[in-house]
Design a protein around this motif. Structure first.
Motif, PDB file in Angstrom:
ATOM      1  N   SER A  76      45.160  86.197  24.033  1.00  0.00           N
ATOM      2  CA  SER A  76      44.488  87.479  24.232  1.00  0.00           C
ATOM      3  C   SER A  76      43.683  87.389  25.511  1.00  0.00           C
ATOM      4  N   LEU A  77      44.011  88.235  26.470  1.00  0.00           N
ATOM      5  CA  LEU A  77      43.299  88.202  27.741  1.00  0.00           C
ATOM      6  C   LEU A  77      41.822  88.514  27.552  1.00  0.00           C
ATOM      7  N   ILE A  78      41.520  89.505  26.690  1.00  0.00           N
ATOM      8  CA  ILE A  78      40.121  89.853  26.433  1.00  0.00           C
ATOM      9  C   ILE A  78      39.377  88.654  25.849  1.00  0.00           C
ATOM     10  N   ALA A  79      40.032  87.981  24.897  1.00  0.00           N
ATOM     11  CA  ALA A  79      39.398  86.814  24.274  1.00  0.00           C
ATOM     12  C   ALA A  79      39.152  85.710  25.294  1.00  0.00           C
ATOM     13  N   LEU A 132      38.712  86.029  28.522  1.00  0.00           N
ATOM     14  CA  LEU A 132      37.626  86.428  29.413  1.00  0.00           C
ATOM     15  C   LEU A 132      36.273  86.258  28.730  1.00  0.00           C
ATOM     16  N   LEU A 133      36.190  86.644  27.446  1.00  0.00           N
ATOM     17  CA  LEU A 133      34.939  86.481  26.707  1.00  0.00           C
ATOM     18  C   LEU A 133      34.549  85.008  26.608  1.00  0.00           C
ATOM     19  N   ARG A 168      27.722  86.862  27.771  1.00  0.00           N
ATOM     20  CA  ARG A 168      28.481  87.279  26.593  1.00  0.00           C
ATOM     21  C   ARG A 168      27.562  87.912  25.550  1.00  0.00           C
ATOM     22  N   ALA A 178      38.019  89.757  19.430  1.00  0.00           N
ATOM     23  CA  ALA A 178      38.892  90.564  20.280  1.00  0.00           C
ATOM     24  C   ALA A 178      39.902  91.327  19.434  1.00  0.00           C
ATOM     25  N   THR A 203      36.654  83.352  20.360  1.00  0.00           N
ATOM     26  CA  THR A 203      36.510  84.768  20.695  1.00  0.00           C
ATOM     27  C   THR A 203      37.699  85.608  20.225  1.00  0.00           C
ATOM     28  N   ARG A 204      38.756  84.979  19.739  1.00  0.00           N
ATOM     29  CA  ARG A 204      39.964  85.737  19.409  1.00  0.00           C
ATOM     30  C   ARG A 204      39.805  86.654  18.196  1.00  0.00           C
TER      31      ARG A 204
END
Length: 477
Positions: free
Chosen positions: A219-222, A224-225, A233, A394, A390-391
């Protein structure tokens, strides 16, 4: 305080994914103590402060700073020359303890500013993430004391949080009774995260597909977080949570309500008498929130586009027992979340014995799957993937029905006795993220469970009108 500062030694304490997966939030509770005897020496400020810093000498981790080295690798760095001191403050207020009691300790009756840190882990006005926040508030006419006690989930879970609070009580009582020589005999708590790996059992069992996909899928968002600093964060997630404007309420589910429910479903489910309270509450709260969400949005189960819609649910289990950590005084996190997904059409149906049995049967598979082999496999899955913490967030971020349920009852918070008996009341602070359920020891610990439940305001409006829920659970405030 000076003795604590002198005791601090520079060190780096690596955290693990079990710590960072809960790092978005604090564990913030307020303990209320009544001065029933009207004593002028009731829980004196200097004794509370001195015993707190005496306790801190045994927990040097609280003088550190959370540092991330990329992709989620996180440590607490303690610098003896520049410690991140605990946020310990004292104040007095114009609220009398009788007023709190008359209002049933509801949040609106609390003194202003009692919580010096919010529900999310973020930097304070000084730019630091404090690793423990304490605010001692003396009530009007010395009628009582309220103690706000908050620790970021980076450092502890609910079990360890309560053990540290009780530890403070022990230190206070020994010092007040002139038995300081006994302090050396108090338990030593470990913050060594390697204990987790060393305690893994030999058994292994595959992690379910959805939980595995959630923690291992890209997950790109995860990502990045995970790359963001803890401070950035925390600031971003605090903004997201604030926009939810989530509403919280505290409910009481009595033993009588739980037994009545077991009797109601007993004809359809012969093993109903053996179903744990937490499993019953998981099924009832999931249905209640899903039904309320459907009514709030006007998109009920009859909507054709919801044929395949599901409610993502993180069921969070405390796993010390499975790792044999109960005798090692481990003060880190020992939580494992299992991710489930249930068709909304199944959840949104009216709450009847038949629909409840269906839900209980479904959730029983998740609950019964938790054993030493699954815990070991989950830990081995996440440990080599430090960014995977973080997944889940996300995955859940774009779903307004996504829910988290802490399966295990919080430890008895009313055991926090400074020498004047159990607290009159203990409660989490009100602000929180939406669609979360936390089970608490009841004030009357001989009867039932208190349920801290949050939702979006429009959804909570429907929860408070839900006929089954209102018959099953009594609103406290």
């Amino acid at each position: 305080m000076e003795a604590f500062k002198k005791s601090i030694k520079s060190q780096t304490i690596p955290l693990c994914v079990l710590d960072t997966q809960g790092s978005f939030s604090n564990i913030p509770f307020v303990f209320f103590y009544e001065n029933t005897a009207g004593s002028s020496e009731f829980m004196p400020s200097d004794a509370l402060r001195d015993s707190f810093y005496e306790m801190m000498q045994r927990f040097p981790i609280f003088a550190g700073r959370v540092k991330s080295t990329g992709r989620g690798n996180t440590s607490v760095v303690v610098d003896a020359n520049n410690p991140n001191m605990p946020d310990y403050s004292e104040s007095s207020c114009g609220v009398h303890f009788d007023t709190l009691k008359e209002n049933g300790f509801c949040w609106r009756s609390w003194p202003d500013g009692i919580a010096t840190a919010g529900p999310m882990t973020r930097a304070d006005a000084s730019g630091e993430i404090r690793l423990i926040n304490v605010h001692v508030v003396r009530m009007q006419d010395n009628s009582g004391v309220a103690i706000y006690f908050s620790i970021p989930h980076y450092i502890v879970d609910g079990v360890a949080h309560m053990e540290i609070m009780k530890y403070w009580c022990q230190v206070y009582q020994l010092q007040r009774s002139g038995q300081s020589e006994r302090l050396a005999g108090l338990p030593v708590f470990s913050v060594d995260r390697s204990i987790i790996q060393e305690s893994l059992p030999k058994e292994r069992k595959p992690v379910d597909a959805l939980t595995h996909q959630t923690f291992t899928g890209f997950s790109l968002i995860a990502e990045l977080l995970a790359w963001l600093s803890p401070k950035l964060r925390g600031r971003l997630l605090s903004m997201v949570i604030a926009r939810q404007k989530a509403e919280a309420h505290l409910f009481h589910v009595s033993k009588a309500s739980l037994e009545s429910l077991r009797t109601t479903i007993g004809a359809l489910l012969p093993e109903a008498a053996a179903i744990p309270n937490s499993e019953l509450l998981l099924s009832v709260t999931a249905k209640t929130l899903a039904q309320s969400q459907a009514l709030a949005t006007g998109a009920g189960a009859s909507s054709t586009k919801k044929d395949t819609a599901t409610l993502p649910l993180a069921v969070i289990f405390e796993v010390r027992e499975y790792l044999n950590l109960t005798f090692k005084n481990y003060s880190g996190n020992a939580l494992v979340p299992l991710i489930t997904s249930t068709p909304l059409k199944m959840l949104e149906t009216p709450t009847t014995p038949e629909s409840l049995v269906t839900m209980i049967s479904k959730f029983s598979k998740t609950v019964d799957s938790v054993d030493p082999g699954l815990v070991a496999s989950h830990i081995e899955m996440v440990m080599p993937r430090p960014s995977c913490f973080t997944r889940p967030i996300a995955r859940f971020a774009g779903n307004k029905t996504a829910m988290s349920f802490v399966y295990d009852l919080m430890p008895d918070m009313y055991e926090a006795d400074f020498g004047n008996g159990r607290p009159s009341w203990v409660s989490p602070i009100e602000p929180f993220r939406a669609n979360a359920v936390l089970l608490l020891t009841s004030h009357d610990n001989t009867d039932g469970i208190d349920v801290f439940l949050t939702a979006y305001p429009s959804v909570m409006k429907e929860v408070l009108k839900n006929e089954f829920w209102c018959d099953f659970a009594k609103l406290i405030y």
